[in-house]
Design an enzyme around this catalytic site. Structure first.
Site, PDB file in Angstrom:
ATOM      1  N   HIS A 181     -45.819  30.411 -10.426  1.00 12.83           N
ATOM      2  CA  HIS A 181     -45.626  31.049 -11.732  1.00 12.83           C
ATOM      3  C   HIS A 181     -46.521  32.269 -11.893  1.00 12.83           C
ATOM      4  O   HIS A 181     -47.583  32.371 -11.273  1.00 12.83           O
ATOM      5  CB  HIS A 181     -45.778  30.051 -12.894  1.00 12.83           C
TER       6      HIS A 181
ATOM      7  N   ASP B 195     -49.918  34.872 -22.345  1.00 13.89           N
ATOM      8  CA  ASP B 195     -49.247  33.633 -22.743  1.00 13.89           C
ATOM      9  C   ASP B 195     -50.153  32.814 -23.653  1.00 13.89           C
ATOM     10  O   ASP B 195     -51.325  33.152 -23.847  1.00 13.89           O
ATOM     11  CB  ASP B 195     -48.825  32.824 -21.498  1.00 13.89           C
TER      12      ASP B 195
ATOM     13  N   GLU C  22     -42.414  29.731 -15.332  1.00 14.39           N
ATOM     14  CA  GLU C  22     -42.349  28.631 -14.377  1.00 14.39           C
ATOM     15  C   GLU C  22     -41.133  28.793 -13.454  1.00 14.39           C
ATOM     16  O   GLU C  22     -40.210  29.573 -13.772  1.00 14.39           O
ATOM     17  CB  GLU C  22     -42.239  27.312 -15.155  1.00 14.39           C
TER      18      GLU C  22
ATOM     19  N   ASN D  98     -47.456  26.758  -8.169  1.00 12.39           N
ATOM     20  CA  ASN D  98     -45.996  26.628  -8.091  1.00 12.39           C
ATOM     21  C   ASN D  98     -45.299  27.990  -8.130  1.00 12.39           C
ATOM     22  O   ASN D  98     -44.086  28.059  -8.260  1.00 12.39           O
ATOM     23  CB  ASN D  98     -45.475  25.736  -9.228  1.00 12.39           C
TER      24      ASN D  98
HETATM   25  P1  PGA Z   1     -55.956  29.805 -12.276  1.00  9.55           P
HETATM   26  O1  PGA Z   1     -54.492  29.920 -12.876  1.00  9.55           O
HETATM   27  O2  PGA Z   1     -56.522  31.187 -12.339  1.00  9.55           O
HETATM   28  O3  PGA Z   1     -56.660  28.868 -13.199  1.00  9.55           O
HETATM   29  O4  PGA Z   1     -55.803  29.293 -10.883  1.00  9.55           O
HETATM   30  C1  PGA Z   1     -53.660  30.907 -12.411  1.00  9.55           C
HETATM   31  C2  PGA Z   1     -52.325  30.741 -13.054  1.00  9.55           C
HETATM   32  O5  PGA Z   1     -51.915  29.597 -13.319  1.00  9.55           O
HETATM   33  O6  PGA Z   1     -51.669  31.771 -13.296  1.00  9.55           O
END
Ligand code: PGA
Length: 232
Positions: A135, A74, A140, A133
């Site tokens: 995702h 992404d 999302e 959340n």
């Molecule tokens: P993080 O993010 O590794 O910074 O916890 C994970 C994500 O949002 O997929």
């Protein structure tokens, strides 16, 4: 519940350094077995030490990336280059390994990322983190199962979680591989570090398969490996 017929494996590797080592081993073995592997690569806090290990092993001659290709999961729109995911991968991994520049792909650079990935033979291994959340990549809550690479508005939860990387607020708009892009990967490693990921991981793996928790769609995948640094 997880489908009974799937060979999904779950592993706890404490502490974080061990988890990072184990995930790096999966990547190394993948490239050894198939030197022209197509990899889906995440950004964020979770994979940083995995990339350190991979960088180290590459310096030691244990991994040859010459024929591999890497696809970022992404990217933000309208982001300052220095805080882009492209720069993250460059700093944490690409600048330390012998992956040719023309084999490093970012979804912002292509109108048809899915077509590109398909023409390249499809993803062999995709490493994912999980957001609080639920995702995966930037899919999302609310993202449908039938989604390919698309633009998305980030939720308040994600903007807050990523605020520390920005002087102000992170950009609210991004492009992400879709759920189908991810599920089409032959193998998936879902990596979760820190107890703040425990509840959402439980929901994702043992709750209903629902767009409310996009990571729950991973229950539909036949070769999912879940690797954590906490018991759950
Ligand atoms: P993080 O993010 O590794 O910074 O916890 C994970 C994500 O949002 O997929």
């Amino acid at each position: 519940m997880l489908r009974q017929d799937t060979p999904t494996s779950l592993g706890t590797y404490e502490p974080y350094a061990t988890l990072s080592l184990r995930v790096a081993e999966v990547v190394r073995e993948q490239i050894r077995r198939k030197p022209d592997s197509r990899l889906g690569l995440p950004t964020g806090r979770t994979p940083t030490d995995t990339y350190k290990v991979l960088s180290q092993w590459t310096r030691e001659g244990a991994i040859n990336w010459e024929r591999a290709k890497a696809f970022g999961l992404d990217e933000y729109y309208d982001v300052e280059e220095t805080v882009s995911f492209r720069r993250y991968l460059e700093t944490n991994l690409y600048s330390n390994i012998n992956l040719p520049a023309q084999s490093q792909f970012n979804p912002l650079q292509f109108d048809d990322y899915d077509g590109l990935i398909a023409r390249e033979g499809g993803l062999d291994l995709t490493i994912l983190g999980i957001g609080q959340n639920g995702h995966i990549a930037f899919n999302e809550p609310g993202t449908p199962l039938l989604s390919w690479t698309h633009s998305i508005w980030l939720t308040e939860s994600t903007l807050k979680a990523n605020a520390e990387f920005f002087k102000g607020r992170p950009p609210a708009n991004a492009v992400t591989m879709g759920i189908q892009t991810i599920l089409a990967s032959r193998k998936i490693v879902l990596m979760a570090s820190g107890k703040n990921k425990k509840d959402i991981l439980q929901k994702a793996l043992h709750g209903p398969v629902t767009a409310d928790v996009p990571a729950s769609f991973l229950q539909l995948h036949k070769d999912l490996v879940v690797m954590t640094d906490f018991e759950y």
